[in-house]
Scaffold this motif. Structure first.
Motif, PDB file in Angstrom:
ATOM      1  N   ASP A  61      66.667   6.733 -26.679  1.00  0.00           N
ATOM      2  CA  ASP A  61      66.219   6.429 -28.296  1.00  0.00           C
ATOM      3  C   ASP A  61      66.384   5.020 -28.481  1.00  0.00           C
ATOM      4  O   ASP A  61      66.577   4.934 -30.045  1.00  0.00           O
ATOM      5  N   LEU A  62      66.591   4.281 -28.036  1.00  0.00           N
ATOM      6  CA  LEU A  62      66.797   2.870 -27.895  1.00  0.00           C
ATOM      7  C   LEU A  62      66.390   2.017 -29.564  1.00  0.00           C
ATOM      8  O   LEU A  62      67.120   1.786 -30.123  1.00  0.00           O
ATOM      9  N   LEU A  63      65.371   2.661 -29.540  1.00  0.00           N
ATOM     10  CA  LEU A  63      64.587   1.886 -30.695  1.00  0.00           C
ATOM     11  C   LEU A  63      63.921   2.729 -31.602  1.00  0.00           C
ATOM     12  O   LEU A  63      63.222   2.115 -32.340  1.00  0.00           O
ATOM     13  N   LYS A  64      64.509   4.325 -31.759  1.00  0.00           N
ATOM     14  CA  LYS A  64      64.238   4.872 -32.473  1.00  0.00           C
ATOM     15  C   LYS A  64      64.229   4.504 -33.934  1.00  0.00           C
ATOM     16  O   LYS A  64      65.108   3.347 -34.247  1.00  0.00           O
ATOM     17  N   ASP A  65      63.487   4.555 -34.998  1.00  0.00           N
ATOM     18  CA  ASP A  65      62.774   3.780 -36.445  1.00  0.00           C
ATOM     19  C   ASP A  65      62.623   2.645 -36.335  1.00  0.00           C
ATOM     20  O   ASP A  65      62.585   2.569 -37.286  1.00  0.00           O
ATOM     21  N   ARG A  66      62.184   2.035 -35.222  1.00  0.00           N
ATOM     22  CA  ARG A  66      62.239   0.412 -35.526  1.00  0.00           C
ATOM     23  C   ARG A  66      60.838   0.135 -35.207  1.00  0.00           C
ATOM     24  O   ARG A  66      59.799   1.255 -34.686  1.00  0.00           O
ATOM     25  N   VAL A  67      60.361  -0.742 -35.510  1.00  0.00           N
ATOM     26  CA  VAL A  67      58.628  -1.170 -36.219  1.00  0.00           C
ATOM     27  C   VAL A  67      58.822  -2.401 -35.792  1.00  0.00           C
ATOM     28  O   VAL A  67      58.907  -3.209 -35.988  1.00  0.00           O
ATOM     29  N   ILE A  68      57.704  -2.380 -34.654  1.00  0.00           N
ATOM     30  CA  ILE A  68      57.658  -3.486 -33.697  1.00  0.00           C
ATOM     31  C   ILE A  68      55.716  -3.448 -33.022  1.00  0.00           C
ATOM     32  O   ILE A  68      55.421  -2.959 -33.284  1.00  0.00           O
ATOM     33  N   LEU A  69      55.743  -4.678 -33.806  1.00  0.00           N
ATOM     34  CA  LEU A  69      54.317  -5.675 -33.730  1.00  0.00           C
ATOM     35  C   LEU A  69      54.319  -6.543 -32.429  1.00  0.00           C
ATOM     36  O   LEU A  69      55.350  -7.421 -32.024  1.00  0.00           O
ATOM     37  N   VAL A  70      53.278  -6.044 -31.525  1.00  0.00           N
ATOM     38  CA  VAL A  70      52.867  -6.192 -30.039  1.00  0.00           C
ATOM     39  C   VAL A  70      51.884  -6.753 -29.890  1.00  0.00           C
ATOM     40  O   VAL A  70      50.122  -6.136 -30.426  1.00  0.00           O
ATOM     41  N   THR A  71      51.990  -8.710 -29.709  1.00  0.00           N
ATOM     42  CA  THR A  71      50.012  -8.862 -29.771  1.00  0.00           C
ATOM     43  C   THR A  71      49.815  -8.803 -27.866  1.00  0.00           C
ATOM     44  O   THR A  71      50.706  -9.262 -26.948  1.00  0.00           O
TER      45      THR A  71
ATOM     46  N   ARG B  23      63.271 -10.642 -42.119  1.00  0.00           N
ATOM     47  CA  ARG B  23      64.475 -10.839 -42.913  1.00  0.00           C
ATOM     48  C   ARG B  23      65.177  -8.877 -43.392  1.00  0.00           C
ATOM     49  O   ARG B  23      65.896  -9.068 -43.438  1.00  0.00           O
ATOM     50  N   LYS B  24      63.905  -8.754 -43.492  1.00  0.00           N
ATOM     51  CA  LYS B  24      64.211  -7.479 -44.043  1.00  0.00           C
ATOM     52  C   LYS B  24      64.803  -6.045 -43.443  1.00  0.00           C
ATOM     53  O   LYS B  24      65.162  -5.178 -43.851  1.00  0.00           O
ATOM     54  N   SER B  25      65.020  -6.604 -42.178  1.00  0.00           N
ATOM     55  CA  SER B  25      65.784  -5.454 -40.878  1.00  0.00           C
ATOM     56  C   SER B  25      66.500  -5.976 -40.810  1.00  0.00           C
ATOM     57  O   SER B  25      66.851  -7.228 -40.826  1.00  0.00           O
ATOM     58  N   PRO B  26      68.329  -5.458 -40.754  1.00  0.00           N
ATOM     59  CA  PRO B  26      69.286  -5.565 -40.413  1.00  0.00           C
ATOM     60  C   PRO B  26      69.600  -5.311 -38.982  1.00  0.00           C
ATOM     61  O   PRO B  26      70.697  -7.182 -39.011  1.00  0.00           O
ATOM     62  N   ASP B  27      68.637  -6.076 -38.230  1.00  0.00           N
ATOM     63  CA  ASP B  27      68.489  -5.849 -36.585  1.00  0.00           C
ATOM     64  C   ASP B  27      67.509  -6.807 -35.986  1.00  0.00           C
ATOM     65  O   ASP B  27      66.978  -5.671 -35.515  1.00  0.00           O
ATOM     66  N   ALA B  28      66.749  -8.132 -36.729  1.00  0.00           N
ATOM     67  CA  ALA B  28      65.626  -7.902 -35.365  1.00  0.00           C
ATOM     68  C   ALA B  28      65.031  -8.483 -34.622  1.00  0.00           C
ATOM     69  O   ALA B  28      66.301  -9.756 -35.007  1.00  0.00           O
ATOM     70  N   ARG B  29      64.284  -9.011 -33.677  1.00  0.00           N
ATOM     71  CA  ARG B  29      64.397  -9.417 -32.423  1.00  0.00           C
ATOM     72  C   ARG B  29      62.735 -10.408 -32.886  1.00  0.00           C
ATOM     73  O   ARG B  29      61.892  -9.689 -33.132  1.00  0.00           O
ATOM     74  N   ILE B  30      62.719 -11.176 -31.741  1.00  0.00           N
ATOM     75  CA  ILE B  30      61.401 -12.163 -31.777  1.00  0.00           C
ATOM     76  C   ILE B  30      61.413 -12.317 -30.736  1.00  0.00           C
ATOM     77  O   ILE B  30      62.626 -12.682 -29.559  1.00  0.00           O
ATOM     78  N   ILE B  31      60.536 -12.108 -29.335  1.00  0.00           N
ATOM     79  CA  ILE B  31      60.406 -12.191 -27.595  1.00  0.00           C
ATOM     80  C   ILE B  31      59.438 -13.019 -27.681  1.00  0.00           C
ATOM     81  O   ILE B  31      57.605 -12.774 -28.157  1.00  0.00           O
ATOM     82  N   PHE B  32      59.332 -14.392 -27.370  1.00  0.00           N
ATOM     83  CA  PHE B  32      58.767 -15.176 -27.191  1.00  0.00           C
ATOM     84  C   PHE B  32      58.149 -14.799 -25.543  1.00  0.00           C
ATOM     85  O   PHE B  32      59.352 -15.433 -24.869  1.00  0.00           O
ATOM     86  N   THR B  33      56.988 -14.490 -25.637  1.00  0.00           N
ATOM     87  CA  THR B  33      56.425 -14.609 -23.283  1.00  0.00           C
ATOM     88  C   THR B  33      56.487 -16.015 -22.992  1.00  0.00           C
ATOM     89  O   THR B  33      55.131 -17.019 -23.362  1.00  0.00           O
ATOM     90  N   SER B  34      57.735 -16.667 -22.361  1.00  0.00           N
ATOM     91  CA  SER B  34      56.443 -17.659 -21.119  1.00  0.00           C
ATOM     92  C   SER B  34      55.484 -17.873 -20.210  1.00  0.00           C
ATOM     93  O   SER B  34      55.736 -16.788 -19.462  1.00  0.00           O
ATOM     94  N   SER B  35      56.629 -18.493 -19.187  1.00  0.00           N
ATOM     95  CA  SER B  35      55.851 -18.909 -17.789  1.00  0.00           C
ATOM     96  C   SER B  35      56.729 -19.391 -17.711  1.00  0.00           C
ATOM     97  O   SER B  35      57.237 -20.669 -17.748  1.00  0.00           O
ATOM     98  N   GLY B  36      57.019 -19.907 -15.850  1.00  0.00           N
ATOM     99  CA  GLY B  36      57.780 -20.840 -15.163  1.00  0.00           C
ATOM    100  C   GLY B  36      56.816 -21.965 -15.425  1.00  0.00           C
ATOM    101  O   GLY B  36      57.718 -23.043 -15.512  1.00  0.00           O
ATOM    102  N   VAL B  37      55.695 -21.705 -15.971  1.00  0.00           N
ATOM    103  CA  VAL B  37      54.471 -23.650 -15.335  1.00  0.00           C
ATOM    104  C   VAL B  37      55.208 -24.081 -17.167  1.00  0.00           C
ATOM    105  O   VAL B  37      54.414 -24.330 -17.724  1.00  0.00           O
TER     106      VAL B  37
ATOM    107  N   MET C  95      64.516  -6.429 -26.998  1.00  0.00           N
ATOM    108  CA  MET C  95      63.936  -6.092 -28.231  1.00  0.00           C
ATOM    109  C   MET C  95      65.104  -4.562 -29.524  1.00  0.00           C
ATOM    110  O   MET C  95      65.125  -5.120 -29.857  1.00  0.00           O
ATOM    111  N   GLY C  96      65.603  -4.124 -28.348  1.00  0.00           N
ATOM    112  CA  GLY C  96      67.004  -3.222 -28.949  1.00  0.00           C
ATOM    113  C   GLY C  96      67.833  -3.594 -28.733  1.00  0.00           C
ATOM    114  O   GLY C  96      68.328  -4.961 -28.894  1.00  0.00           O
ATOM    115  N   PRO C  97      69.078  -3.285 -29.878  1.00  0.00           N
ATOM    116  CA  PRO C  97      70.220  -3.219 -30.380  1.00  0.00           C
ATOM    117  C   PRO C  97      71.254  -4.233 -28.882  1.00  0.00           C
ATOM    118  O   PRO C  97      72.021  -4.533 -29.635  1.00  0.00           O
TER     119      PRO C  97
END
Ligand code: NDP
Length: 249
Positions: free
Chosen positions: A8-18, A140-154, A230-232
């Motif tokens: 239940d790592l991400l229980k109740d979290r709202v996550i946007l995935v592009t 900012r309204k989340s108590p513990d938010a994450r942003i992940i940027f997907t890069s590449s070796g290049v 993405m998790g705590p």
């Protein structure tokens, strides 16, 4: 690191995935939902988002949201509308996975098509800036938010003929590191970069058509790292770059 995410790592979290419709993004969205998150599926092919929605609901995950958006054309306005919908419906955003990207055509710099350049930069960099900029207030309204940027070796070492893709990932890494500095002491938002490395997807097959896909890891094998960031448990990480070595280390 052998990381075993709690069920239940991400229980109740709202996550946007592009780029949630296919490849790594699709697997990440499913994995986040399986660990309890309400995922908002952003992508350009509605049928793929709908089939993913069905899969998540049928497997008992929280009902996802669908956000059709073609990032090659999108301006700030529809992103602001999406932020309003997220605010109204959930009151906050706990995670943003920037995953959508296009490779563009590989060609020598001297003959690089300017139109191709603009499109790749629009999807891989400008839309990433815009979406982040628009979503920060909601994160900012989340108590513990994450942003992940997907890069590449290049994005750290250029590869000849990879043109705008390589440059866009360099710039995106710069954006991520700058944002991490600004968020560090002013928010609980953690910003990190993830380079998935060669992975069995449609993009990889387009980049290396001669390669046997069965020699590559699958998106599913990367999921412990996507879940960690993405998790705590990644509360102590800020402005770092991760790659699959982390899984083996
Ligand atoms: P895929 O091409 O398999 O999937 C990309 C996803 O992004 C698709 O869902 C695609 O939508 C979506 N997308 C593309 N353009 C747009 C757009 N204009 N608007 C909205 N959505 C869009 O790529 P991967 O899964 O391989 O790559 C995911 C990420 O990982 C990318 O950032 C890539 O640069 C990075 N990466 C991948 C590696 C690999 O080996 N696979 C290696 C290093 C980095 P649709 O399905 O509708 O086309």
């Amino acid at each position: 690191m052998k990381y075993e995410p709690a069920p239940d790592l991400l229980k109740d979290r709202v996550i946007l995935v592009t780029g949630a419709g296919d490849g790594i993004g699709r697997t990440a969205a499913k994995s986040y939902a399986r660990h309890g998150a309400t995922v908002i599926l952003l992508g350009r092919t509605v049928s793929k988002l709908e089939s993913l929605y069905d899969e998540i609901v049928e497997s008992g995950g929280p009902e996802p949201g669908i956000a059709p958006m073609d990032l090659v054309q999108t301006s700030a306005a529809p992103m602001l509308e999406l932020a309003d919908v997220i605010n109204d419906r959930y009151g906050r955003l706990d995670g943003l996975l920037h995953n959508a990207a296009i490779l563009g055509k590989l060609m020598p710099f001297e003959t690089y098509d300017p139109n191709e350049w603009m499109q790749v930069m629009q999807v891989n960099l400008n839309s990433v800036f815009l979406l982040t900029r628009v979503m920060i207030a909601t994160l900012r309204k989340s108590p513990d938010a994450r942003i992940i940027f997907t890069s590449s070796g290049v994005g750290a070492k250029p590869r000849a003929y990879w043109g705008a893709y390589s440059v866009s990932k360099y710039a995106m890494e710069g954006l991520a590191k700058l944002l991490a500095l600004e968020m560090a002491n002013t928010s609980s938002i953690r910003v990190n970069i993830l380079n998935p490395g060669g992975t069995r997807t449609r993009m990889r097959a387009a980049a290396f058509p001669q390669e046997d896909p069965l020699t590559l890891k699958t998106p599913a094998e990367l999921m412990p790292l996507y879940l960690y960031l993405m998790g705590p448990d990644s509360k102590g990480e800020q402005g770092k770059t991760f790659n699959p070595d982390w899984l083996a280390g």
